[in-house]
Design an enzyme around this catalytic site. Sequence first.
Site, short mmCIF file in Angstrom:
data_model
loop_
_atom_site.label_atom_id
_atom_site.label_comp_id
_atom_site.label_asym_id
_atom_site.label_seq_id
_atom_site.Cartn_x
_atom_site.Cartn_y
_atom_site.Cartn_z
N HIS A 1 5.45 -14.23 9.51
CA HIS A 1 5.03 -14.42 8.12
C HIS A 1 4.11 -13.28 7.69
O HIS A 1 3.20 -12.90 8.44
CB HIS A 1 4.28 -15.74 7.96
N GLY B 1 43.00 4.51 12.37
CA GLY B 1 42.31 3.91 11.22
C GLY B 1 43.21 3.57 10.05
O GLY B 1 44.38 3.24 10.22
#
Length: 470
Positions: A448, A148
């Site tokens: 919706h 890392g």
Amino acid sequence: MADAFDLIVIGAGPGGYVAAIRAAQLGKKVAVIERRPNKALGGTCLNIGCIPSKALLDSSELFDVTNHKLQKHGVVVDKVSLDLATMMKRKDGVVKSLTDGIAFLFKKNKITPIYGTGKLLRDKSVEVTDADGNKTTYKAENVLLATGSESTELPFLKFDGKQVVSSTEALSFEQVPKHLIVVGGGYIGLELGSVWKRLGAKVTVVEFLPRILPVTDGEIAASVQKILTKQGMEFHLDTKVTGAKVQDGSVTVTAEKAGQPVTFEGDKVLVAVGRRPYTANLGLDEAGVTYDKKTGRIAVDKQFRTNVPGVAALGDLIDGPTLAHKAMEEGVAYAEIISGHKAHFSYEFIPSAIYIWPEVASVGLTEEQVKATGREYRIGKVPFGPSGRARAMDEPDGYVKILTDKATDRVLGVHILGPRASDLIGEAVTVMEYRGSAEDIARCIHGHPTLTETVGEAARAAWLGAAIHA
């Protein structure tokens, strides 16, 4: 010489632990070396990065909503107080639950965790030094470097862990700073600045460049600055920090703007100017691994192989964005490659997200990058204001911006500033991965009332030149 393995992974972060699990699933005998003293797996992301920062962002957002928004919804709270210790305890609990989860997955997949500092030797051997200084050498057919990255320290603004801090310490302040000075206008500085601003700190962002969020679409970045300024964050752009003086619990940051000296006084300084690969004591030089001495990035081919046979690297150690999900998918691909499987990995459509509020999420090219190609393009941009769901949430700020090729309608980039942008971007990633068009998005039926309707409306605007509700 200790036991031999098919794969030894140095580093148990997102790239490393995912590679280990996938390789084990494919029948490999796997060991993972982790240097954290508390034996916590998950790397920077789970322990001192993505996860604790998001836990604090969510907690601080609830605090801010309670203070400033609930009354508008008819919810009256007489007195609101902050229990920072409990907030930090919750954050630590979230982290532990996830790191424990990885330990469970290691056990489930018969992966051997080895705790200590790993150093690459020649002949695909790894030397591990444990907490007591004892050294053990392990041998493997394949060695994966996945250590890392770490916060970049400025030579004239070194971390002291108390007043001048990295993102690690900024996740664990015992008190809310009176004035937090953030050096760097990237996503880490803005996210942590947002946490402490919501909890009551004055936050000043000092950025060397003429804009914040330098790799984000320019229009989005400008809109973010306006919103955060409205929230109370202060910005000083085109300002070069030159040093800092710590005295009696306060910090004076010196800087230059337009050739003139300026100073900022606060009690905490967060230096957030980027991250660099973590390669200290990894043994790259001794093992003969080729890497860029300036950036620290390790050179690999398309199969993540270094110049040393049997040794590979991925995640923040190699080219590309320093994102956990990028490292994870590289881990899956690498494990499948060494197991004889075909692996597909696309660097073209890696999404990014910034967890301020409203959120920012992007995938593909920015408008600046599209312009640089010289191709003709269209923009579909629709605000969240007309969205029934956004209005019901009382979250009308922001917009969806979709860039398409004018000739083919293919989606080139999608940029979202708005509520739950980090979740909304997934639709765009899928469509772009399959080389889809704005018409493809627009013709999909969006429920919706939902926030996803705004993505559909922006696609319609890019495709047809006009949206229905904007």
